[in-house]
Design a protein around this motif. Structure first.
Motif, PDB file in Angstrom:
ATOM      1  N   ASP A   1       0.961  -1.106  -0.077  1.00 19.97           N
ATOM      2  CA  ASP A   1       0.185   0.134   0.018  1.00 19.97           C
ATOM      3  C   ASP A   1       0.989   1.179  -0.183  1.00 19.97           C
ATOM      4  O   ASP A   1       2.012   1.355   0.728  1.00 19.97           O
ATOM      5  CB  ASP A   1      -0.971   0.183   1.237  1.00 19.97           C
ATOM      6  CG  ASP A   1      -1.971   1.143   1.465  1.00 19.97           C
ATOM      7  OD1 ASP A   1      -2.353   1.669   0.339  1.00 19.97           O
ATOM      8  OD2 ASP A   1      -2.149   1.484   2.468  1.00 19.97           O
ATOM      9  N   PRO A   2       0.713   2.239  -1.012  1.00 15.86           N
ATOM     10  CA  PRO A   2       1.387   3.428  -0.957  1.00 15.86           C
ATOM     11  C   PRO A   2       1.358   4.416   0.355  1.00 15.86           C
ATOM     12  O   PRO A   2       2.247   5.284   0.190  1.00 15.86           O
ATOM     13  CB  PRO A   2       1.084   3.921  -2.299  1.00 15.86           C
ATOM     14  CG  PRO A   2      -0.115   3.805  -2.591  1.00 15.86           C
ATOM     15  CD  PRO A   2      -0.353   2.268  -2.046  1.00 15.86           C
ATOM     16  N   SER A   3       0.512   4.293   1.082  1.00 12.60           N
ATOM     17  CA  SER A   3       0.527   5.193   2.286  1.00 12.60           C
ATOM     18  C   SER A   3       1.670   4.972   3.300  1.00 12.60           C
ATOM     19  O   SER A   3       2.491   3.665   3.078  1.00 12.60           O
ATOM     20  CB  SER A   3      -0.791   4.805   3.148  1.00 12.60           C
ATOM     21  OG  SER A   3      -0.819   3.613   3.651  1.00 12.60           O
ATOM     22  N   LEU A   4       2.117   6.031   3.911  1.00 10.82           N
ATOM     23  CA  LEU A   4       3.257   5.901   4.656  1.00 10.82           C
ATOM     24  C   LEU A   4       3.636   4.791   5.610  1.00 10.82           C
ATOM     25  O   LEU A   4       4.583   4.387   5.579  1.00 10.82           O
ATOM     26  CB  LEU A   4       3.445   7.270   5.511  1.00 10.82           C
ATOM     27  CG  LEU A   4       4.704   7.517   6.379  1.00 10.82           C
ATOM     28  CD1 LEU A   4       5.673   7.673   5.620  1.00 10.82           C
ATOM     29  CD2 LEU A   4       4.438   8.596   7.268  1.00 10.82           C
ATOM     30  N   TRP A   5       2.805   4.409   6.442  1.00  6.28           N
ATOM     31  CA  TRP A   5       3.213   3.220   7.382  1.00  6.28           C
ATOM     32  C   TRP A   5       3.289   1.920   6.894  1.00  6.28           C
ATOM     33  O   TRP A   5       4.465   1.223   7.214  1.00  6.28           O
ATOM     34  CB  TRP A   5       2.054   3.187   8.511  1.00  6.28           C
ATOM     35  CG  TRP A   5       2.220   4.578   9.267  1.00  6.28           C
ATOM     36  CD1 TRP A   5       1.284   5.319   9.376  1.00  6.28           C
ATOM     37  CD2 TRP A   5       3.261   5.298  10.113  1.00  6.28           C
ATOM     38  NE1 TRP A   5       1.765   6.669  10.235  1.00  6.28           N
ATOM     39  CE2 TRP A   5       3.047   6.567  10.515  1.00  6.28           C
ATOM     40  CE3 TRP A   5       4.527   4.865  10.208  1.00  6.28           C
ATOM     41  CZ2 TRP A   5       3.828   7.167  11.192  1.00  6.28           C
ATOM     42  CZ3 TRP A   5       5.347   5.432  11.013  1.00  6.28           C
ATOM     43  CH2 TRP A   5       5.002   6.751  11.495  1.00  6.28           C
ATOM     44  N   PRO A   6       2.558   1.486   5.977  1.00  7.09           N
ATOM     45  CA  PRO A   6       2.868   0.214   5.078  1.00  7.09           C
ATOM     46  C   PRO A   6       3.950   0.265   4.500  1.00  7.09           C
ATOM     47  O   PRO A   6       5.068  -0.710   4.583  1.00  7.09           O
ATOM     48  CB  PRO A   6       1.657  -0.005   4.310  1.00  7.09           C
ATOM     49  CG  PRO A   6       0.553   0.597   4.912  1.00  7.09           C
ATOM     50  CD  PRO A   6       1.087   1.809   5.719  1.00  7.09           C
ATOM     51  N   THR A   7       4.544   1.357   3.788  1.00  3.84           N
ATOM     52  CA  THR A   7       5.705   1.385   3.169  1.00  3.84           C
ATOM     53  C   THR A   7       6.900   1.544   3.945  1.00  3.84           C
ATOM     54  O   THR A   7       7.987   1.015   3.681  1.00  3.84           O
ATOM     55  CB  THR A   7       5.538   2.736   2.271  1.00  3.84           C
ATOM     56  OG1 THR A   7       4.552   2.722   1.395  1.00  3.84           O
ATOM     57  CG2 THR A   7       6.873   2.856   1.468  1.00  3.84           C
ATOM     58  N   LEU A   8       6.664   2.442   4.944  1.00  5.11           N
ATOM     59  CA  LEU A   8       7.922   2.304   5.959  1.00  5.11           C
ATOM     60  C   LEU A   8       8.088   1.094   6.605  1.00  5.11           C
ATOM     61  O   LEU A   8       9.507   0.735   6.965  1.00  5.11           O
ATOM     62  CB  LEU A   8       7.377   3.367   7.178  1.00  5.11           C
ATOM     63  CG  LEU A   8       8.478   3.581   8.112  1.00  5.11           C
ATOM     64  CD1 LEU A   8       9.679   4.467   7.496  1.00  5.11           C
ATOM     65  CD2 LEU A   8       8.068   4.843   9.025  1.00  5.11           C
ATOM     66  N   TRP A   9       7.007   0.368   6.820  1.00  4.78           N
ATOM     67  CA  TRP A   9       7.266  -1.212   7.895  1.00  4.78           C
ATOM     68  C   TRP A   9       8.017  -2.188   6.709  1.00  4.78           C
ATOM     69  O   TRP A   9       8.725  -2.652   7.082  1.00  4.78           O
ATOM     70  CB  TRP A   9       5.802  -1.608   8.082  1.00  4.78           C
ATOM     71  CG  TRP A   9       5.934  -2.848   8.997  1.00  4.78           C
ATOM     72  CD1 TRP A   9       5.255  -3.900   8.403  1.00  4.78           C
ATOM     73  CD2 TRP A   9       6.734  -3.129   9.803  1.00  4.78           C
ATOM     74  NE1 TRP A   9       5.672  -5.140   9.267  1.00  4.78           N
ATOM     75  CE2 TRP A   9       6.439  -4.559  10.228  1.00  4.78           C
ATOM     76  CE3 TRP A   9       7.873  -2.668  10.710  1.00  4.78           C
ATOM     77  CZ2 TRP A   9       6.951  -5.336  11.084  1.00  4.78           C
ATOM     78  CZ3 TRP A   9       8.070  -3.277  11.834  1.00  4.78           C
ATOM     79  CH2 TRP A   9       7.949  -4.490  11.944  1.00  4.78           C
ATOM     80  N   PHE A  10       7.616  -1.895   5.578  1.00  2.00           N
ATOM     81  CA  PHE A  10       7.825  -2.695   4.315  1.00  2.00           C
ATOM     82  C   PHE A  10       9.520  -2.499   4.407  1.00  2.00           C
ATOM     83  O   PHE A  10      10.373  -3.448   4.112  1.00  2.00           O
ATOM     84  CB  PHE A  10       7.283  -2.525   3.345  1.00  2.00           C
ATOM     85  CG  PHE A  10       8.030  -3.479   1.938  1.00  2.00           C
ATOM     86  CD1 PHE A  10       7.947  -4.786   1.925  1.00  2.00           C
ATOM     87  CD2 PHE A  10       8.771  -2.841   1.243  1.00  2.00           C
ATOM     88  CE1 PHE A  10       8.696  -5.657   1.045  1.00  2.00           C
ATOM     89  CE2 PHE A  10       9.344  -3.532   0.153  1.00  2.00           C
ATOM     90  CZ  PHE A  10       9.319  -4.871   0.257  1.00  2.00           C
ATOM     91  N   GLN A  11       9.901  -1.066   4.205  1.00  2.00           N
ATOM     92  CA  GLN A  11      11.319  -0.693   4.058  1.00  2.00           C
ATOM     93  C   GLN A  11      12.121  -1.091   5.092  1.00  2.00           C
ATOM     94  O   GLN A  11      13.235  -1.615   5.107  1.00  2.00           O
ATOM     95  CB  GLN A  11      11.413   0.617   3.719  1.00  2.00           C
ATOM     96  CG  GLN A  11      10.960   1.031   2.259  1.00  2.00           C
ATOM     97  CD  GLN A  11      11.972   0.534   1.155  1.00  2.00           C
ATOM     98  OE1 GLN A  11      13.170   0.326   1.447  1.00  2.00           O
ATOM     99  NE2 GLN A  11      11.320   0.072   0.059  1.00  2.00           N
ATOM    100  N   CYS A  12      11.591  -1.215   6.515  1.00  2.00           N
ATOM    101  CA  CYS A  12      12.061  -1.388   7.765  1.00  2.00           C
ATOM    102  C   CYS A  12      12.708  -2.793   7.669  1.00  2.00           C
ATOM    103  O   CYS A  12      13.836  -3.308   7.952  1.00  2.00           O
ATOM    104  CB  CYS A  12      11.509  -1.207   9.141  1.00  2.00           C
ATOM    105  SG  CYS A  12      11.615   0.607   9.214  1.00  2.00           S
TER     106      CYS A  12
END
Length: 115
Positions: free
Chosen positions: A29-40
């Motif tokens: 999902d392109p929203s901030l938190w799913p993207t940030l969690w995936f990148q972490c």
């Protein structure tokens, strides 16, 4: 032999990093938190890919003695990987225009290396 090591390391590192970003664009999902969690979660893979790319460029440079050529090898591998990722993740089939464009890029690189 170092050129072979360099190309294999570049191929592995660039495949890894481009796969991560392709997967993210398709499935996260392109929203901030799913993207940030995936990148972490991907930090160890991104680190490993970064090391592989760094050593790949270093080994290519050690063989060729020319950093421009080494980075050109890296970019040409990356361009072909981008076409592959487009096919795998987005089902984009390369057509004749894709191959003409890649030929122009490679031709431009060859022209810049002429003496």
């Amino acid at each position: 032999m170092f050129i072979l090591y360099g190309i294999v390391l570049l191929l592995a590192g660039l495949l890894t990093i481009n796969s991560i970003f392709s997967y993210q664009s398709k499935h996260i999902d392109p929203s901030l938190w799913p993207t940030l969690w995936f990148q972490c979660k991907m930090i160890p893979l991104v680190f490993a890919a970064n090391v592989m790319i760094g050593y790949g460029v270093k080994f290519c440079y050690k063989t060729t003695g020319n950093l421009t050529l080494s980075l050109g090898i890296s970019k040409s591998i990356e361009i072909f990987i981008c076409v592959l990722m487009g096919y795998i993740f987005m089902k984009e089939i390369p057509n004749w225009k894709t191959w003409v464009g890649l030929g122009i890029v490679v031709g431009g690189f060859v022209v810049t290396k002429l003496k």
